[in-house]
Each structure stands twice: as C-alpha cells, then as structure tokens.
Motif scaffolding. Sequence first.
Motif, PDB file in Angstrom:
ATOM      1  N   GLU A  12      -6.680 -12.929   9.644  1.00 20.79           N
ATOM      2  CA  GLU A  12      -5.374 -12.389  10.019  1.00 20.79           C
ATOM      3  C   GLU A  12      -4.722 -11.612   8.881  1.00 20.79           C
ATOM      4  N   ASN A  13      -5.232 -11.767   7.664  1.00 16.99           N
ATOM      5  CA  ASN A  13      -4.655 -11.021   6.553  1.00 16.99           C
ATOM      6  C   ASN A  13      -4.812  -9.513   6.732  1.00 16.99           C
ATOM      7  N   THR A  14      -5.686  -9.115   7.635  1.00 19.70           N
ATOM      8  CA  THR A  14      -5.895  -7.688   7.874  1.00 19.70           C
ATOM      9  C   THR A  14      -5.177  -7.204   9.134  1.00 19.70           C
ATOM     10  N   ASP A  15      -4.323  -8.026   9.711  1.00 16.86           N
ATOM     11  CA  ASP A  15      -3.520  -7.628  10.868  1.00 16.86           C
ATOM     12  C   ASP A  15      -2.631  -6.459  10.452  1.00 16.86           C
ATOM     13  N   ALA A  16      -2.838  -5.306  11.080  1.00 17.76           N
ATOM     14  CA  ALA A  16      -2.131  -4.085  10.675  1.00 17.76           C
ATOM     15  C   ALA A  16      -0.619  -4.221  10.798  1.00 17.76           C
ATOM     16  N   VAL A  17      -0.155  -4.957  11.802  1.00 22.57           N
ATOM     17  CA  VAL A  17       1.295  -5.082  11.995  1.00 22.57           C
ATOM     18  C   VAL A  17       1.911  -5.971  10.922  1.00 22.57           C
ATOM     19  N   LEU A  18       1.248  -7.080  10.600  1.00 25.25           N
ATOM     20  CA  LEU A  18       1.738  -7.903   9.494  1.00 25.25           C
ATOM     21  C   LEU A  18       1.794  -7.095   8.203  1.00 25.25           C
ATOM     22  N   LEU A  19       0.775  -6.269   7.979  1.00 27.07           N
ATOM     23  CA  LEU A  19       0.732  -5.455   6.767  1.00 27.07           C
ATOM     24  C   LEU A  19       1.877  -4.457   6.714  1.00 27.07           C
ATOM     25  N   VAL A  20       2.100  -3.749   7.808  1.00 25.41           N
ATOM     26  CA  VAL A  20       3.094  -2.672   7.771  1.00 25.41           C
ATOM     27  C   VAL A  20       4.521  -3.202   7.832  1.00 25.41           C
ATOM     28  N   LEU A  21       4.751  -4.313   8.512  1.00 25.04           N
ATOM     29  CA  LEU A  21       6.086  -4.912   8.496  1.00 25.04           C
ATOM     30  C   LEU A  21       6.447  -5.349   7.083  1.00 25.04           C
ATOM     31  N   PRO A  23      -7.467  -6.670   3.085  1.00 26.19           N
ATOM     32  CA  PRO A  23      -6.384  -5.931   3.740  1.00 26.19           C
ATOM     33  C   PRO A  23      -6.191  -4.548   3.148  1.00 26.19           C
ATOM     34  N   THR A  24      -5.784  -3.619   3.969  1.00 26.67           N
ATOM     35  CA  THR A  24      -5.510  -2.256   3.526  1.00 26.67           C
ATOM     36  C   THR A  24      -4.305  -2.236   2.599  1.00 26.67           C
ATOM     37  N   ASP A  25      -4.408  -1.499   1.519  1.00 27.07           N
ATOM     38  CA  ASP A  25      -3.286  -1.310   0.591  1.00 27.07           C
ATOM     39  C   ASP A  25      -2.482  -0.109   1.080  1.00 27.07           C
ATOM     40  N   LEU A  26      -1.338  -0.375   1.690  1.00 23.87           N
ATOM     41  CA  LEU A  26      -0.542   0.711   2.263  1.00 23.87           C
ATOM     42  C   LEU A  26       0.142   1.569   1.211  1.00 23.87           C
ATOM     43  N   ASN A  27       0.125   1.131  -0.041  1.00 24.01           N
ATOM     44  CA  ASN A  27       0.605   2.016  -1.105  1.00 24.01           C
ATOM     45  C   ASN A  27      -0.257   3.276  -1.186  1.00 24.01           C
ATOM     46  N   LEU A  28      -1.484   3.183  -0.674  1.00 25.55           N
ATOM     47  CA  LEU A  28      -2.391   4.325  -0.672  1.00 25.55           C
ATOM     48  C   LEU A  28      -2.241   5.176   0.590  1.00 25.55           C
ATOM     49  N   HIS A  29      -1.466   4.686   1.553  1.00 26.67           N
ATOM     50  CA  HIS A  29      -1.333   5.388   2.838  1.00 26.67           C
ATOM     51  C   HIS A  29       0.127   5.452   3.307  1.00 26.67           C
ATOM     52  N   PRO A  30       1.057   5.894   2.489  1.00 27.86           N
ATOM     53  CA  PRO A  30       2.478   5.886   2.881  1.00 27.86           C
ATOM     54  C   PRO A  30       2.817   6.886   3.974  1.00 27.86           C
ATOM     55  N   HIS A  31       1.879   7.791   4.282  1.00 26.91           N
ATOM     56  CA  HIS A  31       2.131   8.812   5.303  1.00 26.91           C
ATOM     57  C   HIS A  31       1.267   8.603   6.552  1.00 26.91           C
ATOM     58  N   SER A  32       0.668   7.431   6.700  1.00 26.40           N
ATOM     59  CA  SER A  32      -0.284   7.191   7.789  1.00 26.40           C
ATOM     60  C   SER A  32       0.314   7.452   9.162  1.00 26.40           C
ATOM     61  N   PRO A  33      -0.182   8.459   9.890  1.00 26.46           N
ATOM     62  CA  PRO A  33       0.334   8.709  11.245  1.00 26.46           C
ATOM     63  C   PRO A  33      -0.055   7.596  12.215  1.00 26.46           C
ATOM     64  N   GLY A  34      -1.210   6.956  11.959  1.00 31.49           N
ATOM     65  CA  GLY A  34      -1.617   5.845  12.816  1.00 31.49           C
ATOM     66  C   GLY A  34      -0.698   4.648  12.680  1.00 31.49           C
ATOM     67  N   TYR A  35      -0.269   4.364  11.473  1.00 25.77           N
ATOM     68  CA  TYR A  35       0.682   3.273  11.246  1.00 25.77           C
ATOM     69  C   TYR A  35       2.077   3.627  11.744  1.00 25.77           C
ATOM     70  N   ARG A  36       2.426   4.905  11.735  1.00 24.93           N
ATOM     71  CA  ARG A  36       3.735   5.310  12.259  1.00 24.93           C
ATOM     72  C   ARG A  36       3.886   4.924  13.727  1.00 24.93           C
ATOM     73  N   LEU A  37       2.799   4.980  14.486  1.00 24.21           N
ATOM     74  CA  LEU A  37       2.891   4.605  15.896  1.00 24.21           C
ATOM     75  C   LEU A  37       3.299   3.142  16.038  1.00 24.21           C
ATOM     76  N   ILE A  38       2.801   2.284  15.157  1.00 22.28           N
ATOM     77  CA  ILE A  38       3.214   0.876  15.188  1.00 22.28           C
ATOM     78  C   ILE A  38       4.714   0.762  14.947  1.00 22.28           C
ATOM     79  N   LEU A  39       5.200   1.459  13.942  1.00 24.63           N
ATOM     80  CA  LEU A  39       6.612   1.342  13.573  1.00 24.63           C
ATOM     81  C   LEU A  39       7.535   1.991  14.599  1.00 24.63           C
TER      82      LEU A  39
END
Length: 422
Positions: free
Chosen positions: A131-140, A391-407
């Motif tokens: 679960e440490n790689t759950d994208a929503v937990l990561l981006v929240l 888990p993905t390090d989102l510091n490397l992906h602050p502009h991720s369009p795929g993660y924007r859809l989650i938010l």
Amino acid sequence: MKRYLSLALVFLSVVGRFVPGWANSILIPMDDQQSNHLKAYGIAYKVLKDDQEVEWLLNYRGGSFMIKHTTAFENECRIRGVSAEVISDARAASIRQQLADPDLNMDVVKLQKAAKIVVYSPIKVGPAEFENTDAVLLVLTYAEIPFEVVYDEEILKGDLPKYDWLHLHHEDFTGQYGRNLHRQTVADIKAQENIAHKYGYAKVSQMKLAVAKTIKEFCAGGGYLFAMCSAAETFDIALAAEGVDIVGSSYDGDGADPDAQSKLDFSKSVAFENFTIDSDNGYRGFSTFSDINSAGGRSYDQPAGFFELFNFSAKWDVIPAMLTQNHESIIKEFFGQTTAFRKTVVKPSALVMGESKTSDRYLYGEIGRGQWTFYGGHDPEGNRGGNFRTPTDLNLHPHSPGYRLILNNVLFPSAKKKKRKT
C-alpha cells in the motif's frame, strides 16, 4: 506634471498588489507557468479548510484557481513553492467576465467547503507494504491534503457517513486476496479473516461483499467514490456476484460454483457489464480477475502508448469538465493490476472521460445522489522496471498530468453539484 502623475500611478499600482486593504485576489495559474501543479491543489484545499472560497477557472490557463488575497495565503504559496500572482479586483473581474463569454469554452465554479477525505486501506490494520505505493496516499501526502484511513471494520460499523470522499486502490473485493504472491502477506490475510469472524461472516469473500455494498450505499446517499487499479474492477465483480460463490478452494477451502458466470447479475454492478470472470488459478498464481482489465492475461502490464482526455463543455458538462482539468490532454499510459478497462464491458450509463485506442482509462458515473470515478492503472508515474514496492518520489514529478486527474477528484466534492446537461 505629467511625469509626476505617471510615477504616482505606478506607485499606487505597485502598492495595490501587496496591501490587503485594496482587496486584491491571488491567481494560481495551472498552465506551464506553474512551478508545482500538485502542491497547488494543496493550497486550494487549505483555503477551503480556512472557510474561504476558491474559484476554479475551468479551461483558463490549465484550470487555474483564484482566491481572495491574504498575506497568509500569499506566504503559503511561497513556502510550498507554488506559483501565484497577486492581482487587482479589476483584473479578477475582467477574468470572470472573459470566462462568462458564451462563445468561449470556459467557466467559473465556486468551491465552498473542504471535503472530508478518507482512504480505505489495509494500512489501518497492519504494515501492508504494498500500500505504500498507493498513488492517492502518495499525492495527498505530497500536496499536504489531510485524510483519514479506514478499513473493513470501520465500514461495517457504519463510519462512512462521517466522510464526503472515499478512495479505493488495489483492494480485492472478491475475497481472493489479490490473487498474487506479492499483493498480501500472511499477516494481511489473517487481519481480514479476524474482522470477518468478528462480524459473523464465515468467509472473507462474504465480508468483502458486505463492505462493497455499504460503499455503494454510501455513494448512492450522496458520497463520492474514487477507485483505481484492481479496486475498480473487483468492486463491480463482487457486486455482480452477490449470492454466487466465485471463489475457488485455494482461497476459502471450498470450490466455486461451476455455473457462476451465468448467475452474475450485472444490474447490481456500477460501471461494467457482460464481463467474464477468470477461473481459479490458485493462490499465488495469476493476478487477473476478469476481462474487464484490457491487459488481462498479462498480469502487470507496461503500456507504451498514451490516452486522451475528452474536451467537455465547461458551461454545459460542468462535472466532467472539472474532472478533466489539466495542462496536458494527452497523457502517458501507466500499468496496474487493472491497467485499463475493456471498452466492450463499460456500461452505457458510464461517461468515458479519457481513452486510448484500445481501452477506456477514466470513467465517471452517478448513483442516486452520489458520484463515482474509476481510473485505470496503479501509479501515473510508476516504472515497472524498478522495484514495484518502491513508492514514487513526487518531488520528481510536480507537474504530473496523470496525478492531476486524481487531485481534480479530491476537489470536486467542494463544488456545488450540478447535473450534466448532455
């Protein structure tokens, strides 16, 4: 004299940018000028938590936000590394007027209250390393948006009405423990069995069905459901298989109903119909559940293509327009246990918001007074070539369009709900 008058006007203009008494606004652009798209959502959420209004400028500079200026909010943007522009009331009014033009596919949606967010996850009862790689937990966490965690027991106790927004990720609602060696540990399985026995269920599959039905009721009652990866697929399988044993002996000690496929009731599912469930491959065998998954039979898949977001009318199809706000409309595909959804099994009642040539990736629908979104794949920036437990390090992906859809989905419940008109 003219020179001194000009200098005075320039001085007043500059002072007006920073003096709260001038009732300025803050524009948070979401186009390519934004230094951190993901953290910008955290700013919007903080403003809502502070009981202030956020204006979501649909299709304006990538779906920008506009808020009332305060020194605190301006400083918060600076601290979090979010690009922001302090603008005058006159310019704010001009932007609103521009977006109101009936000939432009733009509009303003007011966000008024921070949604209370909860994530359904086994981390509530154990380590559950996957679960440490759950994208929503990561981006929240990255966006600094607060959330709570629940699992089966909290849902069975009736805690869901405390929340506005519920997330499900790579959970297996069929009671087959993910059908994969790497998905759940012995401790994870034991924790689910203990909860099932505590609440009087003979099998984990029966408990998971009860949980799925409660989640569906939460959504129908006005809640918002956001599901990714295998949770979206197994949620519907469990609902359609109510009263039918689809679980093989490898998981619960007795065999599945040999006529299970013909007994599925697709009127009970949310997004999918006419799908075929996979036969029992044995625990720690294949990790596929059905042909809902367009990558079925290949387990974790690594697509090399892209999917495209549809361009909805900001004035007429407000909900999907909000959910597809982005600075990019073509998004790189990403893998998952359920990578994407086979087009032939998506119900006509589901609205497709993003698709590739071969599959649907991003779906929206309504149940009763509530809404749901299903998003295919596991991690928008995931890389199968590395350790999938990392888990993905989102510091490397602050502009991720795929993660924007989650938010987008995180902010959506804060808007006054409007029905689609087309």
